[in-house]
Design an enzyme around this catalytic site. Sequence first.
Site, mmCIF file in Angstrom:
data_model
loop_
_atom_site.group_PDB
_atom_site.id
_atom_site.type_symbol
_atom_site.label_atom_id
_atom_site.label_comp_id
_atom_site.label_asym_id
_atom_site.label_seq_id
_atom_site.Cartn_x
_atom_site.Cartn_y
_atom_site.Cartn_z
ATOM 1 C CB CYS A 63 43.216 43.466 40.837
ATOM 2 S SG CYS A 63 44.737 42.510 40.729
ATOM 3 N NE ARG A 64 47.370 46.606 35.172
ATOM 4 C CZ ARG A 64 48.367 46.159 34.392
ATOM 5 N NH1 ARG A 64 48.116 45.790 33.166
ATOM 6 N NH2 ARG A 64 49.594 46.089 34.856
#
Length: 98
Positions: A63-64
């Site tokens: 993810c980020r």
Amino acid sequence: MKAMTAKEVETLLNEGTAIDIIDVREVDEVAAGKIPGAVNIPLGLIEFRMHELDKSKEYIMVCRSGGRSGSASQFLESYGYNVINMTGGMLSWEGKTE
């Protein structure tokens, strides 16, 4: 939960190792760049799309920053999937993107 750094994932890709990466960011985030070959399944859809995954394979979750992928990893592990969370997420990624 198993974890791997972004640098370790990049090394595997550079060595030509076949790995399965699931990017759990939202579609608009992924549009700005993702790890080559990664499959986008937004976190909110994991529950509904996990049937697309193979329990005999190992998946690296991205993810980020590592939080959402950690949640996705815990969720999938609870259903018997073999997953690794990429710590630091795309903020730590220094490799190529597509």
